[in-house]
Structure formats: structure tokens, C-alpha cells
Design an enzyme around this catalytic site. Structure first.
Site, PDB file in Angstrom:
ATOM      1  CD  GLU A  49     -33.022  10.699   1.036  1.00 10.00           C
ATOM      2  OE1 GLU A  49     -33.520  10.459  -0.073  1.00 10.00           O
ATOM      3  OE2 GLU A  49     -31.795  10.834   1.202  1.00 10.00           O
ATOM      4  CE  LYS A  58     -22.377  12.321  -3.945  1.00 13.36           C
ATOM      5  NZ  LYS A  58     -23.419  12.052  -2.936  1.00 13.36           N
ATOM      6  CD1 TRP A  61     -20.952   2.189 -11.500  1.00 15.44           C
ATOM      7  CD2 TRP A  61     -22.050   2.704 -13.366  1.00 15.44           C
ATOM      8  NE1 TRP A  61     -22.295   1.928 -11.289  1.00 15.44           N
ATOM      9  CE2 TRP A  61     -22.989   2.243 -12.417  1.00 15.44           C
ATOM     10  CE3 TRP A  61     -22.521   3.083 -14.619  1.00 15.44           C
ATOM     11  CZ2 TRP A  61     -24.348   2.152 -12.676  1.00 15.44           C
ATOM     12  CZ3 TRP A  61     -23.883   2.997 -14.877  1.00 15.44           C
ATOM     13  CH2 TRP A  61     -24.773   2.539 -13.906  1.00 15.44           C
ATOM     14  CD  GLU A  84     -28.254   5.486  -1.564  1.00 15.10           C
ATOM     15  OE1 GLU A  84     -27.727   5.603  -2.668  1.00 15.10           O
ATOM     16  OE2 GLU A  84     -28.824   6.437  -0.990  1.00 15.10           O
ATOM     17  CE  LYS A 114     -29.896   8.115   1.324  1.00 20.89           C
ATOM     18  NZ  LYS A 114     -29.545   9.236   0.534  1.00 20.89           N
ATOM     19  CB  CYS A 135     -16.298   6.282 -16.392  1.00 21.34           C
ATOM     20  SG  CYS A 135     -17.246   4.872 -16.959  1.00 21.34           S
ATOM     21  CG  ASN A 183     -18.181   9.789 -18.108  1.00 18.82           C
ATOM     22  OD1 ASN A 183     -18.888   8.829 -17.801  1.00 18.82           O
ATOM     23  ND2 ASN A 183     -18.472  11.027 -17.764  1.00 18.82           N
ATOM     24  N   GLY A 184     -19.382   7.949 -20.685  1.00 15.55           N
ATOM     25  CA  GLY A 184     -20.626   8.177 -21.424  1.00 15.55           C
ATOM     26  C   GLY A 184     -21.003   6.946 -22.218  1.00 15.55           C
ATOM     27  NE  ARG A 188     -17.051  11.346 -13.048  1.00 13.49           N
ATOM     28  CZ  ARG A 188     -18.022  12.116 -13.510  1.00 13.49           C
ATOM     29  NH1 ARG A 188     -18.512  13.069 -12.758  1.00 13.49           N
ATOM     30  NH2 ARG A 188     -18.510  11.928 -14.719  1.00 13.49           N
ATOM     31  CG  HIS A 240     -55.812   1.727  -0.113  1.00 12.53           C
ATOM     32  ND1 HIS A 240     -57.168   1.524  -0.219  1.00 12.53           N
ATOM     33  CD2 HIS A 240     -55.660   2.916   0.521  1.00 12.53           C
ATOM     34  CE1 HIS A 240     -57.812   2.558   0.306  1.00 12.53           C
ATOM     35  NE2 HIS A 240     -56.918   3.413   0.769  1.00 12.53           N
TER      36      HIS A 240
END
Ligand code: F6R
Length: 588
Positions: free
Chosen positions: A464, A583, A74, A471, A468, A2, A100-101, A27, A487
Site C-alpha cells: 500500500e 478516482k 478520462w 501514484e 501511494k 468520466c 461515461n463507459g 472521476r 529470491h
């Protein structure tokens, strides 16, 4: 996850609170709220949505008052609802709090407080802070004492700002970021310097277990035991202009284009610092490289290249798995911790454990003032400037570029890294923007599964690229080490699959072609990323030829970033703010 902001000023604070929240929205962005103090009364407005939406409907910026706090959320504890949005007020409404936390012991604290008669209005863990402060403040009217008693009760990780009806702001931090901004007229307490950088570049970074009390007389800082501390004022270097979209539709595409410059910027380092960094690697017996998400993918590349060219064992460890891989860590161990934000909780926890076991910590960050940079023995910044888009783009290539430069230096030039060549090839790749957009439109409608195949140093790029696509575009995508197809994953291949084959003409080329034939035979559609045309590809993204084939990873990620961006637009997703993500992941 947050963002929190508190402002005390000689001017009305609500417009600045809204502006700060917009800048820190990366955030977390599911709900927003502001509380201000006017004529000794605290008023709160909050709602679901992004800052712009909630401001339009509730006129947050129009609130009165010279002191205020704000929050973007968030959600962790409790759903996305108006009553769970911050700020949270105590029963008498003379204290409001943004947090925040995570408060791990909130249920037992809440139970105690309810027994004492406190009435809770949300399902959040955060609300206990307001009621605890109320409990202690009402007995002695002493804010410092109330803060000390409160933090003494809290378990978990947190940064919070409380506003009292007497016009004082107080704040505290434990394992979550909190920074004070100071200008002539105004004080700020913020999760990130971006919360006040548009107003002042003078900052005090609070240490863990610091509290600050801010009133008209100024800022006083004490630790959790109440002992006064002096913290120096840092001048923050980032240019405000960097945090704008310019002529681009989104931050993400702007940041993709900035890579022409940022891959070079990452490699200009202070000579003394980079020498100390490299010397530490040379003298280490045991090197663990850690990070999360994209930064973990950088760790994979560093480990492969480091082991190959320095003839030393580099072990990549996901930061979230680090605590289970501690056995080999001792005083001869070096940890290379990679992080854009320098605030990722998993990474901070990994480095804390490693330090306790005697290891030396080297970090590569983007945010030079972050917790990781400040706590590492040596820290290098990739100097990419603010990365606002939630998906890592320029920070990823900045990390890889700096890592190549470091390994090249230690190996006496064996890697042959050349920043000008990289920048030039990236520009050539970016020039294919329109054809990649067309490719998305042609190949992608109704595709549910994308696979990306790579071998050796292309495998981290396959991971990577898949990250992308997931998300940004909300499409299932999987990076696969191509030799592993037989396999298991081959069973997934049919005419509905789209498979990217990372296939420049290096030592992996012919094995990659065989992998391509295997998936083609099962009916999958193949997109080749290569500098060598081949009929097997249903479509091809041509990458420029590079004499030094070790540098291909830095080039081939660019079309995958562009592809993901345009796929996000096609899927009506906001590429800058993917759903459910933030983020800076400051919770574990
Ligand atoms: C991916 C992404 C995340 C971050 C991860 C680590 O695009 O943005 O996976 O890479 O959360 O963040 P930092 O690098 O800030 O530690």
C-alpha cells in the site's frame, strides 16, 4: 471514469453545470465540455484541461439556457483533444450527448452510420450515441422510441445523457452509475450524487437497464423495453461541507488528517446489519475476499487475520483476476467485496459472476448508495465521508478498521481491537508531519527507486505504501515480502536504492532486522519505521508503541501516506489528481 451531468431547470444552468463538474472532477480530468440549449439552438464549448482552466478560457459558466449537459473526460478511445472532448453532437446539431463507459461495438455501428451519410467529428466511441439517436429520432420524433432503439444497438457499459433541441433530457444506464436528483425547480442526471448534493439531497438511483426522460412535466422512468417503472426517492445523507478542503492545501492531506476520526466512525455499525454480516461469514465454508488497488490490500489483511483468528480459509483474489478463479465458488461461498466507491467495474463484475455461481455477497464500501452496496446481500459502510483525493487514504484505514472490528467480534475478542487506542496513536503519528516533510527533503532528491519491506501483516502495508508513492509522487516503488529478497530483489539493491523497513517490535522484528542487514550490506539507504531505534537505520520514523501489536498496520501506513504526499509536492505533482488516474474506475 468520466463524469456526466444533465440539468433542466427554471434557472440558467451553466453555473451549476460547472460547479457539478468541479465536484465530480475526481472521476476524470483531461478535458471538459458543456452544451446548453438557448433559443432552440444547442451551443457547445469544450477544451483540454481541468474544469477551472477550461472555464477560465471559454467562460463555460457564462453560457445561456435552462437546459444543459456537461462532462469531464478520462480518455479511453481517442487522444486528449478538443474534438474528442464531450459533448458530442449529431449531424443536424439537434441532439448532444455526454457519455461515461465504453461502447464496445462502436466501430461497426460507426461504419453503418457513415454509410447512411452521418459525419463523425471525433475518434471516440461515444459519438455513435448522438448519431444513433439522430437516426431514430428523425424518423418518428419520439424520444422514448429513439432511446429504446439506440440502447438496443449498444454493446458495452454506459451511462449517457442526451439533450434534444426541444428542451428534453434523456438518459440511460447499463453497468455505469447514473442518479437523478430532484429539487423544487430543477432535475439533475448525474454520475454521482456529489454532482447535485449542493442543491438537493433527494435522489433516485436508476437501476441497470433504466432510462429516464426529463422535461418540464417531470421525470418518467422506463426500462430498456419501454415498460414504466417506479423508483423510490432516497434522501442522501452526506454533508456537503465534507467535500471542501477547509484550511488544508489539498484534499489528500485533509483526508490523511481525517483518519483520526474516520477509523472510529467505520466501527459504529447498525447492530442488526453487522450481526447478519458476521453470521454469514461464520456459516460460510469458502470465503473469497476481493477488491482492487488499495481495497485489494485491505483484502490481503482481512484474509491473513481471518485465517489466523477464525481458523477458516480466507482467500484474497484481485478483482481483475476474479473471473479466472471461479472454480471453487458455489452456494456455500461468501464473497467479501471491498471498495471505496462501490463502482469499480472489476469489483462489480467479480460479484456479478460470483452471484451467478450461487455465492452470497457481503460488501464493505464507503459510498452507501453505490451499485455494490445496493446489489450486495449485506453491505456495511465505513462512513468516511467523501474521499476526493484520488489516492485512497482514509478509506483504506476505514476499511481495515471495520475489518478488524468484524473479525474481533466473530473471534470473541481475540484481536483486541480498540478504536480509541487506534485513533490516539494515529494522532501521535500525524503530529510528526513536519519531521516527515523534512525527511523527504533530506533523503529524496534524485531517488528513482524505493523499496518497502514487510513481513506478515506488514507486507500489505508495504504494498500500500508503494502504491501511494507511485501514484502520488510518480516514483518507482515496490513493496516486497522481506523473506523474498534473497529470491531475486536483492540483485536490485545498491547505493542508489532507498529501502523502508516496516519493523515494529512484533513477531516479525528479528527477521526484519536480518533483511535490513542484507540490503544495508549492498549499500542501500535504510529508513526504519519502528518503535525501537537501531543504528542500522540511516533515518528512522518512530511509531508509537502499542501493547496490541496486531494494530501496527493501521499506524505504520500513516507515515507512508505523509511521505508520499510530501514527495508528490517535491516532485511538483498534484497529489489530489495524479496524472492518468481517476478516482472511480468504472471501466474494465
Ligand atoms: C489507490 C487507489 C486505487 C483504488 C482502486 C479501487 O490509492 O485509489 O488503487 O483503491 O481503484 O477503488 P475502490 O476502492 O473505489 O474500488
Amino acid at each position: 471514469m468520466c463524469s456526466i451531468i444533465g440539468i433542466l431547470s427554471k434557472d440558467i444552468v451553466a453555473p451549476a453545470l460547472v460547479e457539478s463538474l468541479k465536484r465530480m472532477e475526481y472521476r476524470g480530468y483531461d478535458s471538459v465540455g458543456i452544451a446548453t440549449l438557448s433559443t432552440n439552438k444547442i451551443s457547445v464549448r469544450k477544451g483540454i484541461g481541468k474544469v477551472g482552466q477550461v472555464n477560465s478560457s471559454l467562460n463555460l459558466a457564462g453560457m445561456e439556457g435552462f437546459v444543459g449537459i456537461g462532462h469531464t473526460r478520462w480518455a479511453t478511445h481517442g487522444g486528449v483533444t478538443e474534438y474528442n472532448a464531450h459533448p458530442h453532437s449529431c449531424c443536424t446539431n439537434n441532439i448532444a450527448v455526454v457519455h461515461n463507459g465504453i461502447i464496445e461495438n462502436y466501430l461497426s455501428l460507426k461504419e453503418e452510420l457513415v454509410k447512411k451519410g452521418h459525419i463523425f467529428r471525433s475518434e471516440t466511441d461515444s459519438e455513435v450515441i448522438a448519431h444513433l439517436l439522430e437516426e431514430y429520432y428523425n424518423t418518428g420524433k419520439d424520444i422514448k422510441r429513439a432511446m429504446m432503439e439506440t440502447v438496443n444497438q449498444l454493446e458495452g457499459s454506459y451511462a449517457f445523457v442526451a439533450m434534444f433541441a426541444n428542451g428534453t433530457l434523456s438518459c440511460a444506464r447499463l453497468d455505469e452509475p447514473l442518479v437523478i436528483g430532484i429539487s423544487d425547480n430543477t432535475y439533475y442526471a448525474s454520475s454521482d450524487v456529489l454532482g447535485f448534493l449542493q442543491y438537493t439531497d433527494q435522489a433516485i438511483f436508476l437501476d441497470n437497464r433504466d432510462m429516464a426522460i426529463i422535461d418540464k412535466a417531470g421525470v418518467s422512468i422506463v426500462n430498456f423495453s419501454g415498460e414504466p417503472g417506479t423508483r423510490s426517492i432516497t434522501k442522501v445523507a452526506w454533508e456537503l461541507a465534507d467535500a471542501n478542503k477547509g484550511e488544508f492545501a489539498h484534499y489528500t492531506i485533509k483526508e490523511i488528517f481525517e483518519q483520526r476520526i474516520s477509523v472510529k466512525a467505520a466501527t459504529y455499525q447498525d447492530e442488526h446489519k453487522i450481526k447478519t454480516f458476521c453470521d454469514s461469514i461464520v456459516s460460510a465454508n469458502n470465503i473469497l475476499v476481493t477488491g482492487s488497488g488499495s481495497s485489494y490490500h485491505t483484502s490481503l489483511i482481512i484474509s491473513m487475520m481471518g485465517s489466523r483468528f477464525l481458523k477458516k480459509r480466507f482467500e484474497p483474489v484481485m478483482a481483475s483476476e476474479f473471473q479466472y478463479n471461479m472454480d471453487s465458488i458455489d452456494k456455500d461461498t461468501v464473497i467479501m467485496a471491498i471498495s471505496q466507491s462501490g463502482e469499480t467495474a472489476d469489483v462489480l463484475s467479480a460479484t456479478k459472476l460470483a452471484r451467478e455461481a450461487g455465492a452470497k455477497i457481503l460488501s464493505i464500501v464507503n459510498v452507501q448508495t453505490s451499485s455494490l452496496a445496493r446489489t450486495a446481500d449485506v453491505s456495511l459502510s465505513i462512513k468516511s465521508g467523501p474521499e476526493i483525493g484520488v489516492a485512497a487514504t482514509k478509506s483504506f484505514t476505514g476499511q481495515v478498521s471495520l475489518a478488524y472490528a468484524i473479525l474481533d467480534r466473530i473471534s470473541g475478542g481475540k484481536i483486541g481491537f480498540d478504536r480509541e487506542v487506534i485513533s490516539d496513536k494515529i494522532s501521535k503519528m500525524l503530529a510528526q508531519q513536519e519531521s516527515i516533510e523534512r525527511l523527504v527533503n533530506i533523503t529524496m532528491p534524485k531517488v528513482n527507486d524505493i523499496y518497502l519491506l514487510g513481513r506478515s501483516i506488514h507486507f500489505p502495508i508495504a504494498l500500500e505504501g508503494a502504491l501511494k508513492m507511485k501514484e502520488l509522487a510518480y516514483v518507482h516503488a515496490e513493496g516486497i515480502a522481506a523473506g523474498e529478497l534473497k529470491h531475486g530483489p536483492l540483485a536490485l539493491m545498491d547505493k542508489n536504492a532507498v529501502v523502508f523497513v516496516l519493523n515494529p517490535d512484533d513477531r516479525t522484528y528479528s527477521d526484519m532486522l536480518s533483511s535490513a542487514y542484507q540490503v544495508k550490506a549492498r549499500g542501500a539507504k535504510i529508513i526504519g519505521i519502528s518503535n525501537v531505534p537501531n543504528d542500522i537505520y540511516d533515518a528512522m520514523i518512530e511509531i508509537p508503541k502499542i501493547d496490541n501489536d496486531l494494530l501496527y498496520p493501521l499506524i505504520e501506513i500513516i507515515p507512508l501516506q505523509l511521505f508520499s504526499y510530501y514527495l508528490a509536492l517535491q516532485n511538483n505533482a498534484n497529489p489530489d489528481f495524479p496524472r492518468n488516474l481517476a478516482k472511480s474506475v468504472t471501466v474494465r
